[in-house]
Design a protein around this motif. Structure first.
Motif, short mmCIF file in Angstrom:
data_model
loop_
_atom_site.label_atom_id
_atom_site.label_comp_id
_atom_site.label_asym_id
_atom_site.label_seq_id
_atom_site.Cartn_x
_atom_site.Cartn_y
_atom_site.Cartn_z
N TYR A 295 -152.58 -57.85 -20.90
CA TYR A 295 -152.49 -58.59 -22.16
C TYR A 295 -151.47 -59.55 -21.95
N ARG A 299 -152.02 -63.49 -22.59
CA ARG A 299 -151.40 -64.27 -23.36
C ARG A 299 -150.82 -65.49 -22.95
N PHE A 321 -151.04 -58.36 -29.79
CA PHE A 321 -151.98 -59.14 -28.95
C PHE A 321 -152.53 -60.45 -29.62
N ALA A 371 -157.32 -59.61 -27.21
CA ALA A 371 -157.74 -58.30 -26.95
C ALA A 371 -159.20 -58.66 -26.41
#
Ligand code: PLP
Length: 398
Positions: A295, A299, A321, A371
């Motif tokens: 994640y 990001r 997320f 996600a």
């Protein structure tokens, strides 16, 4: 026809994108879904294996209403290890997700005439649950200019003689912002002085990307244990959204009240789920680390792709997320009036699902869930940029 309480609440606006995505997919469209508030990873194998063992062993009957002892002990051991706090099984109840943990806590301690302070942009369920408890939500707005960081003073300034407590979500949905230990200490001291509750929604506690001190339960247990309620969940950290398991930790009177509510509503959480969550909490945690690392890199990557357009403003979030992007300049450039309309057009014309800021009481923003695979995230960013160009051309009369 319906009871008056139904006129006070709205159904969850974050599910709107899900319905649109289903409709478009059934028409054969290639939908990129960045609306989902759930991990794209499968539930870890050892957790699924524990569930199969539970079924094969016929662990399929009612359990204790507040959860099996093993699981309540596992939750207590987790909090002792992660935060250095200790509590007994009578101070924890297993719930059908963090959502039920929060709902029961609100019903147990808030009621008619009470004001409950919370923050927006925020997860809409918190406000609706306050209303379902017949209490009045009091909203404190955090600011995009400092990354939606939660500060104690505005929350304290919102206290009136009617205030009964606070509901704090950290890391927060949709902003990913955290409250620091220092700010929470200040808030806790003010709350304690006035005998107010603090309900802490920790559903994204395992998804914090920077090594900052974030022992929020430790702060509350130290400052005001007797007025602290902590709600957690297996959903996000262990990729178990569909299994429905969360928990509430708090003073035994509150937990007994939550138990009484639950005993007349849903009873115990699915017996098989409970066994699976014992495996999740007590088993190897490297799966959580691996998901968190993935994640974090998504990001960083998606943030870089999106902010390549300087009109998209977004502070890199510290947790959860989601990227919560300010699109007010894109609205001006495209002539689209609201972020809700922007999100609707983006679904219908480019098949990219996002969630409009309106769902979180923050018009002018879009929530992008990362996600999803990097490949799909890149595809979504490309489609978003083509969508903006198309509308810019329309707005310019070309
Ligand atoms: C801030 C926040 N709290 C709690 C929850 C509850 O999740 P669950 O009921 O799946 O544990 C969610 C789910 O999206 C959330 O975003």
């Amino acid at each position: 026809m319906l009871a008056s309480r139904m006129s006070r609440i709205a159904s969850s606006p974050t599910l709107k994108g899900l319905l649109a995505a289903d409709r478009l997919r059934s028409q054969g469209m290639d939908v990129v879904d960045l609306g989902a508030g759930e991990p794209d990873f499968p539930t870890p194998d050892h957790v699924k294996a524990a569930a199969r063992t539970a079924i094969d062993g016929n662990f399929t009957k009612y359990t204790a209403n507040s959860g099996i002892t093993n699981l309540r002990e596992a939750i207590a051991a987790k909090y002792a290890k992660d935060y250095g706090i200790s509590f007994t099984p009578a101070e924890v109840i297993v719930t059908a997700g963090g959502k039920q943990a929060l709902a029961n806590a609100a019903l147990a301690v808030f009621g008619p005439g009470d004001e409950v302070i919370t923050h927006v942009p925020g997860w809409p369920t918190i406000v609706e649950q306050i209303k379902l408890a017949d209490a009045t939500p009091v909203i404190v707005r955090t600011s995009a200019s400092d990354g939606f960081t939660l500060h104690a003073q505005p929350l304290i300034d919102a206290i009136t003689p009617k205030t009964k407590g606070f509901i704090i979500n950290s890391p927060a949905n949709p902003t990913g912002a955290l409250i620091t230990e220092g700010e929470l200490t200040t808030l806790a001291q003010a709350a304690k002085a006035k005998g107010l509750w603090i309900v802490l929604d920790l559903c994204y506690e395992q998804l914090i990307y920077e090594p900052e001190p974030a022992n929020l339960p430790g702060v509350l247990f130290r400052e005001m244990r007797e007025r602290t309620i902590v709600c957690g969940s297996a959903s996000k950290g262990y990729a178990m959204t569909g299994w429905r398991c969360g928990w509430t930790v708090g003073p035994k009177e509150v937990i007994a009240a939550c138990g009484a509510l639950q005993s007349h509503q849903t009873s115990n959480v699915c017996s098989i789920t409970q066994k699976a969550v014992v495996a999740a909490i007590t088993g190897p945690q490297d799966c959580v680390t691996a998901m968190r690392d993935e994640y974090r890199s998504r990001r960083d990557q998606v943030w870089t792709w999106l902010t390549a357009d300087p009109r998209i403003k977004c502070v890199k979030p510290a947790g959860a997320f989601y990227l919560f992007i300010d699109i007010t300049e894109l609205l001006a450039a495209t002539g689209i009036k609201t972020s809700a309309e922007f999100a609707d057009k983006l679904i219908e014309e480019s098949y990219v699902v996002t969630t409009a800021g309106e769902a979180f009481d923050a018009p002018g923003f879009l929530r992008i869930s990362y996600a999803n695979s990097l490949e799909r995230l890149k595809e979504a960013c490309n489609r978003l940029s083509a969508f903006v160009k198309k509308y810019e051309a329309v707005a310019a009369g070309r």
